[in-house]
Design an enzyme around this catalytic site. Structure first.
Site, PDB file in Angstrom:
ATOM      1  N   TYR A  20      -2.936  -0.520  10.178  1.00  0.00           N
ATOM      2  CA  TYR A  20      -2.828  -0.833   8.753  1.00  0.00           C
ATOM      3  C   TYR A  20      -1.462  -0.410   8.216  1.00  0.00           C
ATOM      4  O   TYR A  20      -0.792  -1.174   7.514  1.00  0.00           O
ATOM      5  CB  TYR A  20      -3.949  -0.117   8.009  1.00  0.00           C
ATOM      6  N   SER A  60       0.850  -1.184   0.000  1.00  0.00           N
ATOM      7  CA  SER A  60       0.000   0.000   0.000  1.00  0.00           C
ATOM      8  C   SER A  60       0.885   1.234   0.000  1.00  0.00           C
ATOM      9  O   SER A  60       2.073   1.158   0.335  1.00  0.00           O
ATOM     10  CB  SER A  60      -0.887  -0.007   1.260  1.00  0.00           C
TER      11      SER A  60
END
Length: 262
Positions: A158, A145
């Site tokens: 995350y 990501s």
């Protein structure tokens, strides 16, 4: 040149591929000739996904199992190997995000996110690597990501997991290169999916932010991930190892621009 990207005869397993970006990447692998294995955890979503693949001429084989469970992973990979052969391509796409300010986040919730986004790719990669080693090679693609590089409010778990996944990718590449196993990652930017539909409207602050922050001036289309997926899954990338390819329209390459600048 087409032979470089041909996946005919390869077995590809994509986790979390019943919808969204996982499905887009899985479709690319299936259309490139791979025998496609799709992982998910919801029966209704799997049924709809298999139908969607079939409508595009792709025969997908669905497997419902929890990627955070070593026992379930081992059982299902063994079944896949028995029916289809060694997994040649693994795409670790399954993941989750929980948006909670760090001061308010429960430790158990933090651990749950890390377990899904970081530990499960390790479990999956470790399991399929044994067959890859015996066969003489393989491809593992971890879906990272932009949060592998950047921080953002409310996504501490995350970001920690995706940052860890970047380094896990590099370390596995280092350890397994001698077995002709290439381990790389893809870092998607902001994409137009069902989940982002409510905020992808003109005038919405976040939509305006993304369009202005992205040099390409738009959200990504899920199909924008397909070329990178095929490249990293094929022999075209045989000497590419331990790399993260950010498919983000250029966000990470720029400091941005004022809202009044062309």
């Amino acid at each position: 040149m087409k032979e470089l990207f041909d996946l005919t005869g390869k077995v590809a397993l994509v986790t979390g591929a019943t919808h969204g970006l996982g499905m887009a990447m899985a479709k690319a692998l299936g259309k490139s000739g791979a025998t496609l294995i799709v992982n998910g955890h919801t029966p209704s979503k799997m049924e709809a996904a298999i139908k969607a693949y079939k409508e595009e001429g792709i025969e997908a084989h669905g497997y419902l199992f929890d990627v955070t469970s070593e026992e379930e992973v081992d059982k299902n990979i063994a079944d896949i190997e028995a029916k289809f052969g060694t997994v040649d391509i693994l795409v670790n796409n399954a993941g989750m995000i929980q948006r909670t300010p760090a001061m308010e986040m429960e430790v158990a919730d933090f651990a749950k996110v890390v377990n899904m986004d970081l530990v499960s790719p390790f479990i999956m990669a470790k399991r399929v690597s044994k067959g890859m080693k015996e066969k003489g090679g393989g491809k593992i693609i971890n879906i990272c990501s932009m949060m592998s590089e950047l921080g953002r409010n409310t996504v501490s778990a995350y970001a920690a997991a995706k940052g860890g996944l970047k380094m896990l990718t590099r370390n596995l590449a280092t350890e397994w290169a001698k077995y002709n196993i290439q381990v790389n990652g893809i870092g998607p930017g902001y994409f137009a999916t069902e989940q982002t539909a409510p905020i992808r409207v003109d005038g919405h602050p976040f939509n305006d932010f993304i369009v202005n922050r992205t040099p390409a001036g738009r959200w990504g289309d899920p199909e924008d991930l397909q070329g990178t997926t095929i490249f990293l899954a094929s022999k075209a990338s045989n000497f590419v190892n331990g790399q993260i390819v950010y498919v983000d329209g250029g966000i990470l390459a720029t400091i941005g621009k004022p809202s009044n600048e062309d």
